[in-house]
Enzyme design. Structure first.
Site, short mmCIF file in Angstrom:
data_model
loop_
_atom_site.label_atom_id
_atom_site.label_comp_id
_atom_site.label_asym_id
_atom_site.label_seq_id
_atom_site.Cartn_x
_atom_site.Cartn_y
_atom_site.Cartn_z
N SER A 17 0.83 -1.21 0.00
CA SER A 17 0.00 0.00 0.00
C SER A 17 0.86 1.26 0.00
O SER A 17 0.34 2.37 -0.03
CB SER A 17 -0.96 0.00 1.19
OG SER A 17 -0.24 -0.14 2.41
N THR A 39 -39.63 26.42 -9.89
CA THR A 39 -39.99 25.10 -9.40
C THR A 39 -40.26 24.28 -10.66
O THR A 39 -40.74 24.83 -11.66
CB THR A 39 -41.26 25.12 -8.52
OG1 THR A 39 -42.36 25.54 -9.31
CG2 THR A 39 -41.11 26.05 -7.32
N HIS A 40 -39.91 23.02 -10.64
CA HIS A 40 -40.02 22.17 -11.83
C HIS A 40 -39.25 22.77 -13.01
O HIS A 40 -39.58 22.52 -14.16
CB HIS A 40 -41.48 21.95 -12.24
CG HIS A 40 -42.37 21.57 -11.09
ND1 HIS A 40 -42.58 20.27 -10.71
CD2 HIS A 40 -43.06 22.34 -10.21
CE1 HIS A 40 -43.39 20.24 -9.65
NE2 HIS A 40 -43.69 21.48 -9.32
N SER A 71 -12.94 24.96 -26.70
CA SER A 71 -13.19 23.72 -27.43
C SER A 71 -12.02 23.46 -28.37
O SER A 71 -11.45 24.39 -28.92
CB SER A 71 -14.50 23.84 -28.21
OG SER A 71 -14.47 23.00 -29.34
N LYS A 96 -16.24 28.55 -28.77
CA LYS A 96 -16.82 28.00 -27.54
C LYS A 96 -16.11 28.50 -26.27
O LYS A 96 -14.91 28.66 -26.22
CB LYS A 96 -16.74 26.46 -27.56
CG LYS A 96 -17.68 25.79 -28.53
CD LYS A 96 -19.16 25.99 -28.22
CE LYS A 96 -19.62 25.30 -26.97
NZ LYS A 96 -19.70 23.86 -27.11
N GLU A 113 -19.53 21.71 -14.72
CA GLU A 113 -19.84 20.34 -15.12
C GLU A 113 -19.04 19.35 -14.28
O GLU A 113 -19.54 18.28 -13.90
CB GLU A 113 -19.51 20.14 -16.61
CG GLU A 113 -20.45 20.92 -17.51
CD GLU A 113 -19.90 21.06 -18.92
OE1 GLU A 113 -19.26 20.12 -19.42
OE2 GLU A 113 -20.10 22.13 -19.53
N TYR A 126 -9.02 -6.55 13.17
CA TYR A 126 -8.38 -6.07 11.95
C TYR A 126 -8.40 -7.16 10.89
O TYR A 126 -8.09 -8.32 11.16
CB TYR A 126 -6.93 -5.64 12.20
CG TYR A 126 -6.27 -5.13 10.92
CD1 TYR A 126 -6.40 -3.81 10.52
CD2 TYR A 126 -5.59 -6.00 10.07
CE1 TYR A 126 -5.86 -3.35 9.32
CE2 TYR A 126 -5.04 -5.56 8.87
CZ TYR A 126 -5.18 -4.22 8.50
OH TYR A 126 -4.66 -3.79 7.31
N GLN A 136 -7.48 -2.12 4.65
CA GLN A 136 -6.54 -1.31 3.90
C GLN A 136 -7.26 -0.58 2.74
O GLN A 136 -6.78 0.44 2.25
CB GLN A 136 -5.42 -2.21 3.35
CG GLN A 136 -4.33 -1.49 2.60
CD GLN A 136 -3.12 -2.38 2.39
OE1 GLN A 136 -2.37 -2.66 3.32
NE2 GLN A 136 -2.95 -2.87 1.18
N1 ARG Z 1 -1.22 -1.19 5.46
C1 ARG Z 1 -2.20 -1.72 6.32
C2 ARG Z 1 -3.50 -0.96 6.28
O1 ARG Z 1 -3.54 -0.01 5.62
C3 ARG Z 1 -1.77 -1.69 7.73
C4 ARG Z 1 -1.05 -2.89 8.04
C5 ARG Z 1 -1.74 -3.83 8.91
N2 ARG Z 1 -1.41 -5.05 8.34
C6 ARG Z 1 -1.41 -6.19 8.99
N3 ARG Z 1 -1.06 -7.23 8.35
N4 ARG Z 1 -1.75 -6.26 10.25
O2 ARG Z 1 -4.48 -1.34 6.86
#
Ligand code: ARG
Length: 460
Positions: A22, A154-155, A276, A282, A289, A316, A321
């Site tokens: 990550s 309205t509408h 454009s 344009k 938008e 957890y 993640q």
């Molecule tokens: N990178 C992980 C997260 O974003 C945190 C790590 C926890 N990982 C683990 N194997 N206990 O949640």
């Protein structure tokens, strides 16, 4: 070799590595993770688990790592799975053994929850500030054109004349509720998970309330399992961003309409419009938008996180993640849209004449005829019918409604209602769209803005 490779004899498959790393997105958390680690280290020292020397080595080392991130000098090592591991790995390279003690009485589970709360806390304040700035820009634009009148719809059909400021203030009020909602979420989430460990706390004598106060949390967690499992704060922040996004998209849609040649109520500055690639003439309102279009991701990000959380067993799980990319994306998107819209609104020019002529559509006076009849003791339903018949005649004959009223013996005394500004001036009930009540509304808004500003300032 990762920091957890002790029990493994084979290295990780590359595909799994790509799936699970990550660092590529959570590196943006570095400052928050370092703040959390510094507090944790002080807690360890207080518990006698680090000497003063070790604490100062860790603190200096972490500052060094922070500097590397700030200057872009930080080099990711192959083993850096996420931001937490990367910082610890680098710290240990820099300071040696004390670095290896930092993770005492801590798991990545309470670490990541702490880091993400610190990030979210700041993000909520920043988005609240940007929402407030846009609300102020809308109110200021209304005051700049304090006499401007346009039809309220309205509408999407012309309904009654309203002051431009009344219309823009209505958008501002939604944003002020967003500020409140963001700051409410901030207040609720300001609890420290640090010290919960992997799931059940630790045998070492740390003090979670000490680290909580170092990190300006209002309190430490009550239950270690809740501390590492809870991502309500992410979902709540994402909801606040999503609803904000909906408000921005409604404002965006009106700007899109108002900048068409057909409406032509407003001109956006060159700095906030785009051209454009083919059509040389344009000038497009892409800013509006995109405000409308980007709301899709804000809703989508909320949905992803809710679905990810649904059915997750305690505590957890790596699924968690997946809370990060949606959150980061929503923060970035909200800030970008808010800041662009604020610039677009600030630099916009209103076409006062055009709005006025659209609002002098005589049919918009029909309700005033009916209400004038009510003033003479006629039941509203009957009055509605009488005024409606006059409108029907105007539409059928193509004659102006004012002429039809003037030529009716019973209604001609109401001819003055067609004078310029009369219909608007008649809107006198509290909170209505007329100039008389706008003064009080202006005061109320100024108060709400001041309150919102004070709340945001407290979050800084
Ligand atoms: N990178 C992980 C997260 O974003 C945190 C790590 C926890 N990982 C683990 N194997 N206990 O949640």
């Amino acid at each position: 070799m990762t920091l957890w490779s002790g029990r493994f004899s084979e290295s990780m498959d590359n595909t799994l590595w790509e799936l699970s790393e990550s660092f590529s997105f959570d590196h943006v958390l570095y400052a928050y993770d370092i703040a959390g680690s510094k507090a944790h280290a002080r807690g360890l020292a207080k518990a006698g688990l680090l000497s003063d020397l070790e604490l100062s080595a860790i603190t200096t080392g972490l500052d060094e790592v922070a500097k590397e991130f700030e200057t872009g000098a930080f080099v990711r090592a192959e083993v850096d799975e996420d931001i937490h591991m990367a910082i610890e790995r680098r710290l240990t390279e820099l300071v040696g053994e004390p670095g290896q003690k930092l993770h005492t009485a801590r798991s990545r589970n309470d670490q990541v929850a702490t880091t993400l709360r610190l990030y979210t806390r700041d993000a909520l304040t920043q988005v609240a500030q940007a929402s407030l700035t846009l609300a102020e820009a809308l109110v200021a634009k209304g005051s700049e054109y304090s006499e401007a009148v346009l039809p309220g719809y309205t509408h999407l059909q012309r309904a009654q004349p309203v002051l431009l400021s009344h219309h823009l203030n209505a958008h501002a009020l939604g944003l002020l509720r967003d500020v409140d909602r963001l700051m409410d979420a901030r207040e609720r989430m300001n609890v420290s998970p640090l010290g919960a460990g992997a799931i059940a706390g630790t045998s070492l004598s740390i003090d979670p309330s000490f680290t909580a106060s170092l990190l300006n949390f209002d309190a430490p967690f009550i239950n270690s399992m809740d501390a590492v499992s809870d991502r309500d704060f992410v979902a709540e922040a994402l909801f606040a961003f999503a609803l904000l996004g909906i408000h921005l998209s409604r404002l965006g849609e009106e700007l899109v309409l108002w900048t068409t040649q057909e409406f032509d109520f407003v001109k956006l500055s060159d700095a906030f419009t785009t051209g454009s690639s083919m059509l040389p003439h344009k000038k497009n309102s892409d800013v509006a938008e995109l405000a409308r279009g980007k709301s899709g991701r804000l809703v989508g990000n909320l949905t992803s996180v809710l679905v990810m959380l649904k059915g997750l067993p305690f505590t957890y799980n790596r699924d968690l993640q997946e809370d990060k990319e949606p959150l980061f994306d929503s923060v970035r998107t909200s800030l970008l849209v808010l800041r662009s819209l604020a610039g677009a609104v600030e630099s916009a020019t209103m076409n006062v004449e055009r709005m006025k002529s659209a609002s002098s559509d005589e049919l918009l006076v029909a309700i005033d005829i009916a209400e004038a009849l009510v003033g003479e003791g006629i039941a509203f339903r009957v009055a509605h019918e009488i005024a409606g018949r006059a409108v029907g005649e105007a539409v059928a004959t193509g004659m102006p409604l004012s002429q039809i009223i003037a030529s009716s013996p019973k209604l001609r005394k109401f001819a003055h209602l067609f004078e310029a500004g009369a219909a608007l001036a008649n809107r006198t009930s509290p909170g209505s769209a007329g100039p008389e009540t706008s003064v009080y509304q202006g005061k109320q808004l100024a108060e709400s803005i001041a309150q919102a500003a004070a709340r945001v300032a407290q979050g800084r």
